[in-house]
Design an enzyme around this catalytic site. Sequence first.
Site, PDB file in Angstrom:
ATOM      1  N   ASP A  30       0.861  -1.174   0.000  1.00  0.00           N
ATOM      2  CA  ASP A  30       0.000   0.000   0.000  1.00  0.00           C
ATOM      3  C   ASP A  30       0.902   1.230   0.000  1.00  0.00           C
ATOM      4  O   ASP A  30       1.879   1.273   0.752  1.00  0.00           O
ATOM      5  CB  ASP A  30      -0.895  -0.023   1.246  1.00  0.00           C
ATOM      6  N   ASN A  86     -12.966  -3.415   2.651  1.00  0.00           N
ATOM      7  CA  ASN A  86     -14.034  -2.419   2.627  1.00  0.00           C
ATOM      8  C   ASN A  86     -14.849  -2.655   1.365  1.00  0.00           C
ATOM      9  O   ASN A  86     -14.291  -2.926   0.303  1.00  0.00           O
ATOM     10  CB  ASN A  86     -13.467  -0.995   2.593  1.00  0.00           C
ATOM     11  N   GLN A  91     -13.662   2.649   0.577  1.00  0.00           N
ATOM     12  CA  GLN A  91     -12.938   1.925  -0.463  1.00  0.00           C
ATOM     13  C   GLN A  91     -12.380   2.973  -1.436  1.00  0.00           C
ATOM     14  O   GLN A  91     -13.064   3.421  -2.342  1.00  0.00           O
ATOM     15  CB  GLN A  91     -13.875   0.943  -1.165  1.00  0.00           C
ATOM     16  N   HIS A  97     -10.109  -5.149  -2.889  1.00  0.00           N
ATOM     17  CA  HIS A  97      -8.763  -5.352  -2.360  1.00  0.00           C
ATOM     18  C   HIS A  97      -8.852  -5.703  -0.881  1.00  0.00           C
ATOM     19  O   HIS A  97      -9.696  -5.210  -0.162  1.00  0.00           O
ATOM     20  CB  HIS A  97      -7.856  -4.135  -2.584  1.00  0.00           C
ATOM     21  N   HIS A  99      -6.816  -5.808   2.634  1.00  0.00           N
ATOM     22  CA  HIS A  99      -5.682  -5.246   3.366  1.00  0.00           C
ATOM     23  C   HIS A  99      -5.089  -6.312   4.273  1.00  0.00           C
ATOM     24  O   HIS A  99      -5.822  -6.982   4.999  1.00  0.00           O
ATOM     25  CB  HIS A  99      -6.143  -4.088   4.262  1.00  0.00           C
TER      26      HIS A  99
END
Length: 137
Positions: A30, A86, A91, A97, A99
């Site tokens: 990220d 999320n 999001q 995606h 995390h």
Amino acid sequence: MADCVFCAIVAGSVPAFKVIDSPAGVGFLDTRPVFKGHVLVVPREHVVTLPELPASVLPDYFALVQRVSAAVPAALGATGTFVAINNIVSQSVPHLHTHVVPRTKGDGLRGFFWPRTRYADDAEATDYAAKIADRLR
């Protein structure tokens, strides 16, 4: 999808710090991590939310998430991970995606990132449970 940054990362046309590139999906750092080593795992197929992910893809996708969630603490000396998805709200990129955030006791992250609440009583909790269960039938 042409204008999706995560699709571009999967395709290799946008650079990313990839940790894994597999048939099930791609994992990369990220760019604004909660903690260093925070990985995003995305499916190759463009879907926006978890409910849109085809059931046939679930086993391989979550096996990939599972592998990353085992590798992160082993690689970084963390105690564990926080794994979250999320759907629409919070999001920032409209591509599913997951995390995978490294966690260590005392890291300063307390529970979830939002305030917690309580049900007024057992009757209210029963009502909420029944509404959700009804949609699952």
